[in-house]
Scaffold this motif. Structure first.
Motif, PDB file in Angstrom:
ATOM      1  N   ALA A 195      59.822  87.388 123.113  1.00  0.00           N
ATOM      2  CA  ALA A 195      59.205  87.241 121.871  1.00  0.00           C
ATOM      3  C   ALA A 195      57.460  87.348 121.848  1.00  0.00           C
ATOM      4  N   ASN A 234      56.361  89.280 119.450  1.00  0.00           N
ATOM      5  CA  ASN A 234      55.248  89.138 118.601  1.00  0.00           C
ATOM      6  C   ASN A 234      53.842  90.194 118.483  1.00  0.00           C
ATOM      7  N   ASN A 276      64.349  92.103 119.733  1.00  0.00           N
ATOM      8  CA  ASN A 276      65.546  90.871 119.678  1.00  0.00           C
ATOM      9  C   ASN A 276      66.063  90.662 121.283  1.00  0.00           C
ATOM     10  N   GLU A 277      64.440  90.584 122.184  1.00  0.00           N
ATOM     11  CA  GLU A 277      64.558  89.557 123.208  1.00  0.00           C
ATOM     12  C   GLU A 277      64.150  88.649 122.923  1.00  0.00           C
ATOM     13  N   PRO A 278      64.925  87.794 123.070  1.00  0.00           N
ATOM     14  CA  PRO A 278      64.297  86.236 122.958  1.00  0.00           C
ATOM     15  C   PRO A 278      63.131  85.435 123.793  1.00  0.00           C
ATOM     16  N   SER A 279      63.429  86.232 124.940  1.00  0.00           N
ATOM     17  CA  SER A 279      62.342  85.506 125.838  1.00  0.00           C
ATOM     18  C   SER A 279      61.256  86.400 126.155  1.00  0.00           C
ATOM     19  N   GLN A 330      58.293  91.087 112.336  1.00  0.00           N
ATOM     20  CA  GLN A 330      59.004  91.976 112.227  1.00  0.00           C
ATOM     21  C   GLN A 330      58.524  93.577 112.049  1.00  0.00           C
ATOM     22  N   THR A 339      60.676  95.381 124.192  1.00  0.00           N
ATOM     23  CA  THR A 339      61.214  93.698 123.709  1.00  0.00           C
ATOM     24  C   THR A 339      61.587  93.083 122.037  1.00  0.00           C
TER      25      THR A 339
END
Ligand code: MN3
Length: 205
Positions: A67, A71, A62-65, A148, A60
């Motif tokens: 996030a 997180n 660097n996959e904005p969808s 991160q 997941t």
């Protein structure tokens, strides 16, 4: 499968007065627990639920969808790693061994490492983490924002971390992040844990 909250490696009051039981009740009992609960809810019934925590983070990042999943997964991992980076009556520095030699080689002296780590941790703007990582045959200090984690940086092995989100220190130090980081370095660092991580890194070189 669910992503459970891992047990703490020490009692909730074991790090007082530097990290109080009240801070642990919130930081572990509420914040860390909430990341685990949310991750389980977000992945329930999906392929992700069958993966390990590390695999979920890798899939997941660097996959904005994704996030939300990233997180929560990264925060579960980062916090578990943070608790293991701490121990009662920790701090000072490894008296001998490969990690001490590597610290001196990379930073000039153990004291210089302490200063550089503190500057990085204090200088991280807003929420995030300060890390000691091994990369190839050297050591580096890196900071990451929010959830991160150096886990997602190829070649970097995390050795040690300090959580510098305000929830990590506000009840005990209010706005005095430098005092919290100093207490972490002087009294809490689990150098045995860092040394074990370094050994594992070196055996992979
Ligand atoms: Mn935290």
């Amino acid at each position: 499968m669910s992503f459970d909250l891992p047990p703490l490696p020490f009692a909730r009051n074991a790090l007082a007065p530097y990290i109080s039981e009240q801070t642990m009740d919130f930081h572990y009992g509420k914040h860390h627990a909430a990341y685990a609960t949310k991750l389980t809810a977000l992945t329930e019934g999906t392929e992700m639920a069958k993966k390990s925590l590390e695999e979920v983070i890798a899939l997941t990042a660097n996959e904005p969808s994704k996030a939300g999943i990233f997180n929560n997964a990264a925060q579960v991992w980062n916090h578990t790693f943070f608790w293991h980076s701490l121990k009662p009556s920790g701090g000072s520095a490894p008296a001998s061994g490969a990690l001490r030699e590597a610290l001196v080689k990379a930073f000039g002296s153990v004291e210089a490492f302490f200063e550089a780590f503190k500057n990085a941790a204090v200088g991280q703007f807003g929420s995030g983490w300060a890390w000691l990582v091994a990369e190839g045959d050297t050591l580096k200090i890196v900071t990451t924002a929010n959830a991160q984690t150096p886990l997602t940086t190829a070649g970097q092995t995390p050795l040690l971390t300090c959580d510098v989100w305000e929830h990590a220190y506000y009840l005990d130090f209010q706005n005095r992040r430098p005092d919290f980081v100093q207490a972490f370095l002087d009294h809490l660092v689990n150098w045995d844990f860092a040394s074990e991580n370094y050994k594992r890194h070196c055996s992979g070189c």
